[in-house]
Scaffold this active site. Structure first.
Site, short mmCIF file in Angstrom:
data_model
loop_
_atom_site.label_atom_id
_atom_site.label_comp_id
_atom_site.label_asym_id
_atom_site.label_seq_id
_atom_site.Cartn_x
_atom_site.Cartn_y
_atom_site.Cartn_z
CG HIS A 107 -31.13 13.16 -3.06
ND1 HIS A 107 -31.75 14.22 -3.69
CD2 HIS A 107 -32.11 12.28 -2.76
CE1 HIS A 107 -33.05 13.98 -3.77
NE2 HIS A 107 -33.29 12.81 -3.21
CB CYS A 108 -28.50 12.42 2.43
SG CYS A 108 -28.84 10.89 1.55
CB ILE A 109 -26.31 16.24 4.70
CG1 ILE A 109 -25.70 14.87 5.03
CG2 ILE A 109 -26.11 17.16 5.90
CD1 ILE A 109 -24.22 14.91 5.27
#
Length: 448
Positions: free
Chosen positions: A285-287
């Site tokens: 859910h970040c990069i």
């Protein structure tokens, strides 16, 4: 400049009272969002001695927490159960309980919409719920990753609709979550924390809370915008460098060069190089998501973030490259992808975790289906997953399934996989993670 306690005593008695509560652990702390970020944070705050109330819109989550049942890999089952049993941690869907907390951290999702634009509706809705019950002497900290300006331009006006003044009556800061699921060395407790408050007093109050909870250093910055940008820089740095590794993998394949050996050789340089590795695409859910928040915000300043967008395109194209390589590998052995049986090892986006959000395996499965292939997914950490609107069950790894597969596609290098059995029994292998590097394998083995 951060105010010292003597200055605060004169200028802001409200802050002094809250600081005393934080220092003496008599403050009650709330955590909004009990997912991969929120639940570990709530547990650490309760372990530090605070009474903690966790808030979530999913009743199933709050019920599990209140029963002491853990559902997050980075939380120790026994610790959660003990904290709930002792009454230090409770969970609820009733946001009116916000009135009972002295500080609250917002740890809700910040996804992208179908046009790769920020969806901060969860943050906005959380802020609106908090604004209904915010009281004098309360700290609010946003931890969700977002674009620079969110804390001051979105949260602050919503919270000040209560009539309270930020920096005087209540305190607002941004402190980005730093969670790396599955990391055995760094976790919520020992990872350094960055904190930026709307005012110096806000920074001091928020930093005091984190210093009383965490073992990692707390690094104060001059504003929420700096902290928000810092978080996006972290993930954009990784996004771009992984894109470079992926592009090198594609080029090395065309040139007949082993990209993994190239990276290992480059990593011998003691300065000026940091190894990043290719793979089937980005997940989590970040990069894959956070850099697009900056790209979107940059348009407000008439700036086009070309490097970030190109990196995103390269990483997004890796599932296509993986499927194309599957076609080539099968063709070399007189087999078409259409009608072939593909055994896919791993749907989680990284090693030894159960999180498949944004996993590149999902588009790979879609492309395999469109090509007419039959596939089965094996993943010891993910028992079922959502794909194209339906729930798919994974299987355990069995010798017979390996033997019957026309191609074993390794997409996640879980430690639980018996790679020696895979190497021995598989007809053909395509390893996108260099999982079998220590094994001596015949020509049936293909690397990314």
């Amino acid at each position: 400049m951060v105010l010292n306690l003597k200055e605060l005593e004169v200028q802001n008695p409200v802050a002094i009272e809250l600081l005393n509560k934080l220092e003496t652990k008599t403050a009650t702390i709330g955590v909004v969002g009990l997912g991969y970020v929120g639940l570990p944070l709530a547990v650490e705050k309760a372990k530090a001695g605070y009474n903690v109330i966790g808030f979530d819109i999913q009743e199933k989550r709050t019920e599990m927490v209140n029963q002491g049942i853990n559902y997050i890999g980075d939380v120790v089952d026994e610790e959660l159960a003990d904290l709930v049993k002792s009454g230090k941690l409770i969970a609820t869907t009733d946001y009116s309980r916000i009135k009972d907390v002295d500080a609250v951290a917002i740890c809700v999702p910040t996804p992208l919409d179908t046009y790769k634009q920020p969806d901060i509706s969860y943050v906005v809705n959380s802020a609106k719920e908090i604004a209904k019950y915010i009281h004098k002497g309360m700290l609010v900290v946003l931890e969700s990753t977002t674009y620079p300006g969110t804390t001051e331009e979105v949260l602050k006006p919503i919270l000040e609709e209560s009539g309270l003044v930020c920096g005087e009556d209540f305190f607002l800061a941004y402190s980005p979550e730093r969670v790396d699921p599955g990391n055995k060395q760094y976790n919520t407790k020992n990872t350094p924390k960055v904190v930026g408050g709307v005012t110096p007093t806000c920074t001091l109050v928020a930093s005091t809370m984190y210093r009383n909870v965490l073992e990692g250093d707390v690094h104060e910055v001059s504003s929420p915008k700096v902290a928000e940008m810092e978080k996006i820089l972290e993930n954009t740095f990784r996004n771009i460098n992984i894109a470079l590794a992926n592009e090198m993998a594609i080029l090395c394949h065309k040139m007949g060069i082993d990209v993994w050996e190239v990276i290992d050789a480059a990593a011998t340089k003691p300065y000026g190089f940091m190894p990043f590795y290719p793979g089937p695409g980005l997940g989590g859910h970040c990069i894959p998501i956070d850099p697009w928040y900056l790209t979107w915000k940059a348009r407000e300043y008439n700036y086009h973030t070309r490097l970030i967008e190109i990196a995103g395109e390269i990483n997004d194209s890796m599932p296509d490259f993986v499927v194309q390589r599957c076609i080539e590998i099968l063709n070399e052995h007189g087999k078409a992808l259409k009608g072939s049986n593909i055994l896919v090892l791993g749907v989680a986006y990284k090693k030894d975790i159960d999180d498949y959000r944004e996993s590149p395996v999902l588009p790979i499965l879609t492309k395999l289906t469109k090509a007419g292939a039959n596939w089965t997914v094996v993943d010891p950490h993910v028992k079922e997953f959502k794909w194209n609107g339906k729930l798919v069950e994974t299987k355990d790894l069995h010798e017979v399934d390996i033997e019957e597969a026309d191609l074993v596609l390794i997409t996640t290098n879980h430690s639980a996989f018996d790679f020696e059995m895979v190497a021995e029994k598989a007809k053909l292998i395509f390893d996108t993670r260099n999982s079998l590097r220590e094994l001596k394998i015949s020509s049936k083995y293909n690397k990314l």
